[in-house]
Write a protein that holds these residues in place. Sequence first.
Motif, PDB file in Angstrom:
ATOM      1  N   ASP A   1       0.827  -1.213   0.000  1.00 34.27           N
ATOM      2  CA  ASP A   1       0.000   0.000   0.000  1.00 34.27           C
ATOM      3  C   ASP A   1       0.862   1.264   0.000  1.00 34.27           C
ATOM      4  O   ASP A   1       0.546   2.244  -0.662  1.00 34.27           O
ATOM      5  CB  ASP A   1      -0.945   0.014   1.196  1.00 34.27           C
ATOM      6  CG  ASP A   1      -2.091  -0.973   1.050  1.00 34.27           C
ATOM      7  OD1 ASP A   1      -2.342  -1.450  -0.084  1.00 34.27           O
ATOM      8  OD2 ASP A   1      -2.735  -1.281   2.072  1.00 34.27           O
TER       9      ASP A   1
ATOM     10  N   LYS B   1      -7.313   7.605   2.296  1.00 35.85           N
ATOM     11  CA  LYS B   1      -8.739   7.588   1.920  1.00 35.85           C
ATOM     12  C   LYS B   1      -8.904   7.094   0.488  1.00 35.85           C
ATOM     13  O   LYS B   1      -9.824   6.341   0.173  1.00 35.85           O
ATOM     14  CB  LYS B   1      -9.357   8.974   2.076  1.00 35.85           C
ATOM     15  CG  LYS B   1      -9.677   9.329   3.489  1.00 35.85           C
ATOM     16  CD  LYS B   1     -10.379  10.668   3.557  1.00 35.85           C
ATOM     17  CE  LYS B   1     -10.722  10.966   4.999  1.00 35.85           C
ATOM     18  NZ  LYS B   1     -11.527  12.164   5.145  1.00 35.85           N
TER      19      LYS B   1
ATOM     20  N   GLU C   1      -8.424   3.346   0.488  1.00 34.56           N
ATOM     21  CA  GLU C   1      -9.597   2.669   1.047  1.00 34.56           C
ATOM     22  C   GLU C   1     -10.769   2.676   0.086  1.00 34.56           C
ATOM     23  O   GLU C   1     -11.531   1.721   0.032  1.00 34.56           O
ATOM     24  CB  GLU C   1      -9.982   3.311   2.380  1.00 34.56           C
ATOM     25  CG  GLU C   1      -8.962   3.042   3.468  1.00 34.56           C
ATOM     26  CD  GLU C   1      -9.178   3.866   4.724  1.00 34.56           C
ATOM     27  OE1 GLU C   1      -9.981   4.820   4.720  1.00 34.56           O
ATOM     28  OE2 GLU C   1      -8.501   3.561   5.742  1.00 34.56           O
ATOM     29  N   SER C   2     -10.903   3.731  -0.692  1.00 37.01           N
ATOM     30  CA  SER C   2     -12.028   3.792  -1.636  1.00 37.01           C
ATOM     31  C   SER C   2     -11.841   2.852  -2.817  1.00 37.01           C
ATOM     32  O   SER C   2     -12.804   2.471  -3.465  1.00 37.01           O
ATOM     33  CB  SER C   2     -12.227   5.235  -2.144  1.00 37.01           C
ATOM     34  OG  SER C   2     -11.203   5.599  -3.036  1.00 37.01           O
TER      35      SER C   2
ATOM     36  N   LYS D   1     -10.526  -0.178  -2.514  1.00 38.12           N
ATOM     37  CA  LYS D   1     -10.593  -1.577  -2.051  1.00 38.12           C
ATOM     38  C   LYS D   1     -12.022  -2.061  -1.998  1.00 38.12           C
ATOM     39  O   LYS D   1     -12.971  -1.422  -1.936  1.00 38.12           O
ATOM     40  CB  LYS D   1      -9.945  -1.712  -0.679  1.00 38.12           C
ATOM     41  CG  LYS D   1      -8.430  -1.562  -0.779  1.00 38.12           C
ATOM     42  CD  LYS D   1      -7.802  -1.822   0.553  1.00 38.12           C
ATOM     43  CE  LYS D   1      -6.283  -1.737   0.390  1.00 38.12           C
ATOM     44  NZ  LYS D   1      -5.573  -2.047   1.572  1.00 38.12           N
TER      45      LYS D   1
END
Length: 153
Positions: free
Chosen positions: A47, A147, A150-151, A153
Amino acid sequence: MGRKLAESLKTLLNETFEGPGNGGSYYTDSKPNTGIFGTLEGLNAEDASLSIHGSTIAAHADHTRYYLWVVRTMISGVEFEKDWDASWTISQVDETKWAEIKEGLQSEYHSLLAKIDTIDLEEWLTNVNAIIAHSAYHLGALRQMIKELESEK
């Protein structure tokens, strides 16, 4: 006044890197783990290596570490060549390199905190304030990058 100023600077640095204390927040999210260290905690090397808006989380973290090193080295009176471009070259990291970046960031932060107690703050106040502003900027960038991760995934 010097001791009070040093404690104020250290409080703001602490909030930026370690997150707000029990007394609330001056400028970050008041939730736990919202400083740089908490923001990076739990991110793996994969990541941290993803390009998000042309940069990586690893590059932001290492650039922040480098900035702390630059100012701390200047305060120490050591002559050196700054290489801002090199501080942005990290793209892909493995787990070992990612751990080194995070450990280096913590080490530079703790070294700077200790240095604040020994320096002439009138002489170095702008530099220390710049560290707070610069690091807070990168904290915001890191949080936005996460953020985005995360969006996806």
